[in-house]
Design an enzyme around this catalytic site. Structure first.
Site, PDB file in Angstrom:
ATOM      1  N   THR A 191       0.869  -1.177   0.000  1.00 43.02           N
ATOM      2  CA  THR A 191       0.000   0.000   0.000  1.00 43.02           C
ATOM      3  C   THR A 191       0.906   1.226   0.000  1.00 43.02           C
ATOM      4  O   THR A 191       1.641   1.461   0.968  1.00 43.02           O
ATOM      5  CB  THR A 191      -0.895   0.022   1.264  1.00 43.02           C
ATOM      6  OG1 THR A 191      -1.644  -1.183   1.308  1.00 43.02           O
ATOM      7  CG2 THR A 191      -1.851   1.204   1.220  1.00 43.02           C
TER       8      THR A 191
ATOM      9  N   LYS B 163      -7.591   1.560  -3.019  1.00 45.82           N
ATOM     10  CA  LYS B 163      -7.184   1.075  -1.692  1.00 45.82           C
ATOM     11  C   LYS B 163      -7.310   2.181  -0.634  1.00 45.82           C
ATOM     12  O   LYS B 163      -7.818   1.945   0.470  1.00 45.82           O
ATOM     13  CB  LYS B 163      -5.733   0.565  -1.771  1.00 45.82           C
ATOM     14  CG  LYS B 163      -5.094   0.207  -0.456  1.00 45.82           C
ATOM     15  CD  LYS B 163      -5.672  -1.041   0.163  1.00 45.82           C
ATOM     16  CE  LYS B 163      -5.042  -1.309   1.525  1.00 45.82           C
ATOM     17  NZ  LYS B 163      -5.706  -2.410   2.215  1.00 45.82           N
TER      18      LYS B 163
ATOM     19  N   LYS C  51      -1.089   4.991   8.766  1.00 49.26           N
ATOM     20  CA  LYS C  51      -0.370   5.197   7.496  1.00 49.26           C
ATOM     21  C   LYS C  51      -1.365   5.356   6.339  1.00 49.26           C
ATOM     22  O   LYS C  51      -1.243   6.277   5.525  1.00 49.26           O
ATOM     23  CB  LYS C  51       0.548   3.997   7.237  1.00 49.26           C
ATOM     24  CG  LYS C  51       1.196   3.980   5.856  1.00 49.26           C
ATOM     25  CD  LYS C  51       1.812   2.631   5.514  1.00 49.26           C
ATOM     26  CE  LYS C  51       1.404   2.183   4.150  1.00 49.26           C
ATOM     27  NZ  LYS C  51       1.943   0.908   3.713  1.00 49.26           N
TER      28      LYS C  51
HETATM   29  P1  NAD Z   1       5.628  -6.288   7.426  1.00 50.07           P
HETATM   30  O1  NAD Z   1       6.334  -5.192   8.112  1.00 50.07           O
HETATM   31  O2  NAD Z   1       5.202  -7.497   8.201  1.00 50.07           O
HETATM   32  O3  NAD Z   1       6.509  -6.816   6.182  1.00 50.07           O
HETATM   33  C1  NAD Z   1       7.303  -5.996   5.388  1.00 50.07           C
HETATM   34  C2  NAD Z   1       8.577  -6.774   5.071  1.00 50.07           C
HETATM   35  O4  NAD Z   1       9.384  -5.986   4.198  1.00 50.07           O
HETATM   36  C3  NAD Z   1       9.440  -7.079   6.307  1.00 50.07           C
HETATM   37  O5  NAD Z   1       9.636  -8.477   6.434  1.00 50.07           O
HETATM   38  C4  NAD Z   1      10.752  -6.348   6.036  1.00 50.07           C
HETATM   39  O6  NAD Z   1      11.892  -7.049   6.516  1.00 50.07           O
HETATM   40  C5  NAD Z   1      10.727  -6.268   4.529  1.00 50.07           C
HETATM   41  N1  NAD Z   1      11.611  -5.213   4.018  1.00 50.07           N
HETATM   42  C6  NAD Z   1      11.820  -3.977   4.526  1.00 50.07           C
HETATM   43  N2  NAD Z   1      12.739  -3.318   3.781  1.00 50.07           N
HETATM   44  C7  NAD Z   1      13.098  -4.174   2.783  1.00 50.07           C
HETATM   45  C8  NAD Z   1      14.000  -4.079   1.703  1.00 50.07           C
HETATM   46  N3  NAD Z   1      14.706  -2.971   1.491  1.00 50.07           N
HETATM   47  N4  NAD Z   1      14.126  -5.143   0.874  1.00 50.07           N
HETATM   48  C9  NAD Z   1      13.398  -6.273   1.079  1.00 50.07           C
HETATM   49  N5  NAD Z   1      12.531  -6.423   2.092  1.00 50.07           N
HETATM   50  C10 NAD Z   1      12.378  -5.375   2.939  1.00 50.07           C
HETATM   51  O7  NAD Z   1       4.351  -5.595   6.725  1.00 50.07           O
HETATM   52  P2  NAD Z   1       3.039  -6.325   6.155  1.00 50.07           P
HETATM   53  O8  NAD Z   1       1.986  -6.331   7.208  1.00 50.07           O
HETATM   54  O9  NAD Z   1       3.458  -7.584   5.485  1.00 50.07           O
HETATM   55  O10 NAD Z   1       2.576  -5.229   5.081  1.00 50.07           O
HETATM   56  C11 NAD Z   1       3.198  -5.119   3.830  1.00 50.07           C
HETATM   57  C12 NAD Z   1       2.369  -4.155   2.984  1.00 50.07           C
HETATM   58  O11 NAD Z   1       1.024  -4.645   2.878  1.00 50.07           O
HETATM   59  C13 NAD Z   1       2.273  -2.746   3.576  1.00 50.07           C
HETATM   60  O12 NAD Z   1       2.358  -1.810   2.538  1.00 50.07           O
HETATM   61  C14 NAD Z   1       0.887  -2.739   4.245  1.00 50.07           C
HETATM   62  O13 NAD Z   1       0.329  -1.441   4.333  1.00 50.07           O
HETATM   63  C15 NAD Z   1       0.101  -3.629   3.305  1.00 50.07           C
HETATM   64  N6  NAD Z   1      -1.048  -4.310   3.895  1.00 50.07           N
HETATM   65  C16 NAD Z   1      -0.952  -4.915   5.112  1.00 50.07           C
HETATM   66  C17 NAD Z   1      -2.083  -5.556   5.643  1.00 50.07           C
HETATM   67  C18 NAD Z   1      -2.014  -6.253   6.989  1.00 50.07           C
HETATM   68  O14 NAD Z   1      -3.089  -6.653   7.496  1.00 50.07           O
HETATM   69  N7  NAD Z   1      -0.845  -6.444   7.570  1.00 50.07           N
HETATM   70  C19 NAD Z   1      -3.300  -5.577   4.922  1.00 50.07           C
HETATM   71  C20 NAD Z   1      -3.337  -4.987   3.659  1.00 50.07           C
HETATM   72  C21 NAD Z   1      -2.215  -4.349   3.163  1.00 50.07           C
END
Ligand code: NAD
Length: 290
Positions: free
Chosen positions: A87, A162, A237
């Site tokens: 997102t 979104k 966010k």
């Molecule tokens: P998260 O923090 O669990 O996962 C993000 C991952 O990205 C981490 O494992 C981190 O180590 C990795 N990362 C960070 N920098 C990096 C880099 N430079 N190279 C490679 N990997 C890197 O977050 P999430 O909950 O998995 O969310 C991910 C996305 O999905 C976000 O944009 C969030 O807004 C969106 N989202 C989340 C949810 C939810 O319920 N968690 C629902 C819909 C959308």
């Protein structure tokens, strides 16, 4: 299909695991997270990107998505599709698309709804911005990770959908929590409020499927001491993204703006970080009108 998958956190890990389970050849990279079952490990994001015919990113925010794209795009073979499921802002999605075109690549923004449970079950909703041809190529992958795909328009349109959706979610959750706080003050049983509202004109996903009152309605993070679920800081966010977009186009979004202020106060001044976004209910009930 050969898939590079970058960002294997709460959402990315189950999504990548489902692709591998369905027989796709997935190479993943994450600097912190462990590789999910069936996913082979790349040493760098560049290595994962060079491997895939489709490269999926599932990363925290604009800054990281754009930085990773800057690193990986030169290594991606011509015709490869960058499928960003994070997102991020509409601006970031459009920047990715412009850079992809320059490099002989294609890009799609495909943020998701459905949370960690939807990612695990392969039932996410994908909101897609990009060309029809690129969408056709990635549809077999989206079908595994999700239950519904909506092609919203050209690049950026998926992110636009979104942030509109999550602005509604933030505002409805806030007002649902307010209703429970008011009901408490009026001596109305929470279960009775749920029974009425969930079948009346005040119903919403926040009340019916994700009730913020513990012990009321279906099981939700409120029943697990408000552990996320969907963390309050992620909701903040998303509300910030919607306000940023509203300012850019001059749209009136006063309730979205107020919801953002409430989540900001909760996360930044009331220990809301790391709690589910439905924990606005105890935030309200612990306070009284001043
Ligand atoms: P998260 O923090 O669990 O996962 C993000 C991952 O990205 C981490 O494992 C981190 O180590 C990795 N990362 C960070 N920098 C990096 C880099 N430079 N190279 C490679 N990997 C890197 O977050 P999430 O909950 O998995 O969310 C991910 C996305 O999905 C976000 O944009 C969030 O807004 C969106 N989202 C989340 C949810 C939810 O319920 N968690 C629902 C819909 C959308």
């Amino acid at each position: 299909m050969k898939v590079g998958f970058i960002g294997l956190g709460n959402m990315g890990a189950p999504m990548a695991r489902n692709l591998a389970k369905a027989g796709h050849d997935v190479q993943g990279f994450d600097p912190v997270a462990r590789m999910p079952d069936g996913v082979s490990s790349a040493a760098t994001a560049v290595e994962a990107a060079a491997y895939g015919k489709v490269v999926i990113t599932m990363l925290p925010n604009d800054e990281i998505v754009l930085d990773v794209a800057r690193q990986i795009m030169p290594a991606m073979r011509r015709g490869t599709i960058l499928l960003d499921c994070s997102t991020v802002t509409v601006d970031a999605a459009c920047q990715l698309a412009a850079r992809a075109t320059q490099g002989g690549l294609d890009a799609i923004d495909a943020p998701v709804s459905g949370g960690i449970a939807g990612a695990a079950a392969g039932s996410l909703t994908f909101m897609v911005g990009g060309s029809k041809d690129a969408l056709e190529t990635v549809t077999p992958l989206l079908d595994i990770m999700g239950g519904r795909i909506v092609h919203c328009g050209s690049n950026g349109a998926g992110q636009a959908a979104k942030i509109c959706n999550n602005m509604i979610l933030g505002a409805t959750m806030a007002v649902t929590c307010e209703a429970f706080a008011l009901a408490d003050g009026l001596g109305l049983d929470r279960e009775k409020l749920f029974d009425v509202v969930s079948t009346s004109s005040g119903s919403s996903w926040s009340m019916n499927s994700y009730c913020p009152a513990p012990g009321v309605g279906p099981v939700s993070p409120s029943d697990n001491n408000y552990l996320p679920g969907f963390a309050a800081e992620l909701m903040l966010k998303d509300l910030r993204l919607s306000q940023h977009a509203a300012e850019a186009v001059g749209a009136m979004t006063p309730l979205g703006a107020r919801a953002m202020e409430l989540y900001s106060e909760f996360v930044e001044q009331a220990n809301g970080r790391g709690r589910d976004f439905s924990a606005l209910l105890p935030f309200f009930t612990d306070r009284k009108r001043g």
